[in-house]
Design an enzyme around this catalytic site. Structure first.
Site, PDB file in Angstrom:
ATOM      1  N   GLY A 299      -1.262   8.972  -2.504  1.00 37.84           N
ATOM      2  CA  GLY A 299      -1.659   8.264  -1.290  1.00 37.84           C
ATOM      3  C   GLY A 299      -1.027   8.885  -0.054  1.00 37.84           C
ATOM      4  N   SER A 300      -0.694   8.061   0.909  1.00 38.31           N
ATOM      5  CA  SER A 300      -0.349   8.553   2.249  1.00 38.31           C
ATOM      6  C   SER A 300       0.950   9.326   2.340  1.00 38.31           C
ATOM      7  CB  SER A 300      -0.315   7.380   3.234  1.00 38.31           C
ATOM      8  OG  SER A 300      -1.612   6.823   3.369  1.00 38.31           O
ATOM      9  N   THR A 301       1.848   9.208   1.354  1.00 39.23           N
ATOM     10  CA  THR A 301       3.047  10.039   1.420  1.00 39.23           C
ATOM     11  C   THR A 301       2.687  11.522   1.349  1.00 39.23           C
ATOM     12  OG1 THR A 301       3.331   9.726  -0.970  1.00 39.23           O
ATOM     13  CG2 THR A 301       4.655   8.329   0.485  1.00 39.23           C
ATOM     14  N   SER A 355      -0.676   6.288   9.818  1.00 32.63           N
ATOM     15  CA  SER A 355      -1.194   6.624   8.488  1.00 32.63           C
ATOM     16  C   SER A 355      -2.712   6.522   8.425  1.00 32.63           C
ATOM     17  CB  SER A 355      -0.574   5.708   7.430  1.00 32.63           C
ATOM     18  OG  SER A 355      -0.718   6.260   6.143  1.00 32.63           O
TER      19      SER A 355
END
Length: 592
Positions: A299-301, A355
């Site tokens: 995901g966004s990491t 994000s």
């Protein structure tokens, strides 16, 4: 006639003596040797495993293998028919085994059988006291038989873990045969095991004959292994992730703490865990180091990877304007952000701070003149950061994740991979990405072992980890400032990771999770990754929680606090002072 008879008898004796002592002497001597001499293995003491300060995480204590000579339980020796049954009835409750199983062992052929391995000194004392009582009774009462006369003990050692479940996923365990069954115990089993010795001696009636001599090859103890782990930081990480997994009623979670400069792993905690000293109570699904074995979509990491490529390729700066609509059509897909919104006027820094999936797609689309070229460039950076490759730890069961070649990316993956869906990695790989940025763009291969100490007391440091430059120092510093916006800006998604007095760089992640049981999306992977102090990095902390079912499932909400708790503890333990410098905030939005 009497003289003739005696002469014939004496001649027969002489012929027989000649046969035994001269003709067949070697054959009979070999048979006597075989029946008279017994031998067994001298178990080598297993080396201990310690943390970086020498605190024992796995060690060995005195124990005994309970053995027997089955020939001493025969009717010829005991003058009874049920010697094995009587002995088994006495031993079963002490050894915790079935009587029938012990009886079968005592009836085997040969002079040696192991009844139970690695028993405590207390167990052997019980048996020894019982043997002595039976022997004393047999002396007083000729009708009494000492049915335990053929039971003996061989000194060995037993593996113990003084800190119970602490670092169990790293340490692994030792199986019933004394071999490593997982983790470091398995990976370095040969080094830890040492080399067993042997002893052979003459015996009579189950006792050694002192005057007959013996041969012995001494055992060589195993080497001690010193890990990079800090026991206290490991405890803090394990405590924090265990509490949050329980609170969120999640499937599992993991936390990794890494020294950004050396690549050394200071902690690697999994929850739920297990006690390697008592596997009988362990859930089989916990006998893993999921931080290295679990491959999932981050995901966004992972957006920091896309930003690294965009900045390094000089197609944008943190101040570049990115107009982000509420929906974005690409191919046959309609993409959106986590929340509905009016058109956002964001800087590239704002895209990371808020994000935005759409903003990330738009930014990475500028990497090449065509989408195919953009994919190739992005893929090259993902590979350089370590995705799709083993971490370098060489850990049992480790996976390298899933990263398809760019030509194999589906229409959907071309746009989802930039924001962390359609690609899978491990927690260790994710932590390494942020450590690379924190280390000025140089990736240092993660390490878990600092060195070994052999039986001679000499310490041998581990080989130095490999290093490779992934992005420029300028790009790394720019990314660090952008990641500060995620935590510091009031509109950022990582505000719960703030640490008073320290500048923190970090990124949240909330990804759709593939259920390993069905292969379909179900639930979420929540995560937070970052380092501190942001302007002079020392420590990276990565947290991920799988399938939280109670309360929030957003990474910033449930992993942000874990990050803060573990990072605060690590900074204090390592005595890392605040830099004192104030952050120069970057704008998140722009006015058209």
């Amino acid at each position: 006639m009497v003289s003739l008879a005696l002469t014939l008898v004496l001649i027969a004796f002489a012929v027989r003596l000649l046969q035994v002592q001269a003709v067949d002497a070697s054959t009979y001597a070999a048979q006597a040797e075989q029946n008279r001499y017994v031998g067994y293995t001298l178990a080598a003491e297993r080396g201990q495993i310690t943390d970086r300060s020498g605190v024992a995480l796995a060690t060995s204590v005195d124990a005994y293998d309970i053995t027997a000579d089955p020939t001493l339980f025969s009717r010829k020796q005991l003058k009874i028919d049920d010697g094995p049954e009587q002995a088994a009835a006495l031993l079963a409750p002490i050894l915790g085994q079935e009587q029938a199983e012990l009886t079968e062992k005592l009836r085997t052929k040969g002079q040696y059988v192991k009844l139970a391995g690695r028993q405590t000194p207390q167990v052997w004392k019980q048996i020894k006291d019982l043997k002595s009582a039976l022997a004393a009774k047999a002396e007083d009462d000729p009708t009494t038989v000492n049915v335990l006369a053929g039971v003996f003990a061989v000194a060995t050692s037993k593996r113990v873990y003084p800190n119970s479940d602490l670092a169990a996923g790293i340490l692994g365990w030792v199986n019933a045969d004394g071999k490593g069954g997982g983790g470091v115990e398995q990976k370095l089993n040969t080094l830890l095991s040492g080399k067993d010795g042997k002893i052979r001696y003459a015996q009579s009636g189950g006792r050694q004959v002192p005057t007959a001599g013996s041969t012995e090859t001494p055992a060589v103890p195993g080497s001690d292994v010193e890990l990079t782990i800090d026991r206290d930081i490991q405890w803090a990480a394990q405590d924090a992730i265990t509490e949050q997994v329980k609170k969120s009623k999640a499937d599992r979670g993991y936390v990794i703490v890494q020294d950004t400069r050396t690549g050394e792993i200071l902690a690697m905690a999994n929850s739920p865990g297990f006690d390697p000293g008592d596997l009988s109570q362990a859930d089989p699904s916990t006998l893993h180091n999921w931080a290295l074995e679990d491959a999932y979509e981050p995901g966004s990491t992972a957006k920091v990877l896309s930003m690294a490529a965009v900045l390094e390729e000089n197609v944008a700066t943190p101040l570049t304007h990115v107009v982000v609509p509420n929906r974005l059509h690409r191919g046959d897909r309609l993409f959106k952000d986590d929340i509905d919104h009016e058109t956002w006027n964001l800087t590239l820094n704002g895209v990371l701070a808020k994000s935005s999936n759409i903003g990330t797609i738009l930014a990475t689309g500028q990497l090449g003149k065509t989408q195919a070229r953009s994919n190739q460039i992005l893929y090259s950076y993902l590979r350089k950061f370590g995705l799709g490759s083993y971490s370098g730890l060489g850990f049992p069961g480790e996976t390298k994740g899933i990263l398809a070649a760019p030509q194999d990316w589906s229409t959907s993956q071309q746009y989802t991979i930039p924001f962390g869906q359609g690609v899978s990695l491990t927690a260790m790989q994710a932590a390494s990405v942020y450590s690379t940025i924190a280390n000025g763009g140089v990736r240092v291969e993660p390490t878990l072992v600092r060195g070994t100490q052999g039986p001679d007391g000499r310490f041998t440091p581990a080989a130095k980890p490999e290093k490779s430059r992934v992005i420029s120092e300028k790009t790394a510093k720019t990314l660090a400032r952008m990641l500060e916006s995620v935590v510091d800006d009031r509109e950022g998604t990582g505000t719960k990771a703030r640490i008073p007095g320290y500048r923190v760089a970090g990124k949240t992640g909330t990804a759709n999770r593939v259920d390993p049981a069905t292969g379909k999306y179900h639930g979420y992977t929540s995560s937070f990754a970052g380092f501190a102090p942001a302007d002079k990095p020392r420590v990276t902390v990565y947290c991920a929680i799988q399938n939280a079912t109670k309360g929030s499932y957003f990474g910033g909400q449930i992993c942000g606090p874990v990050y803060k708790q573990v990072m605060e503890f690590a900074l204090k333990t390592l005595q890392v002072p605040p830099t004192g410098a104030k952050s120069a905030s970057l704008p998140v939005t722009f006015t058209p």
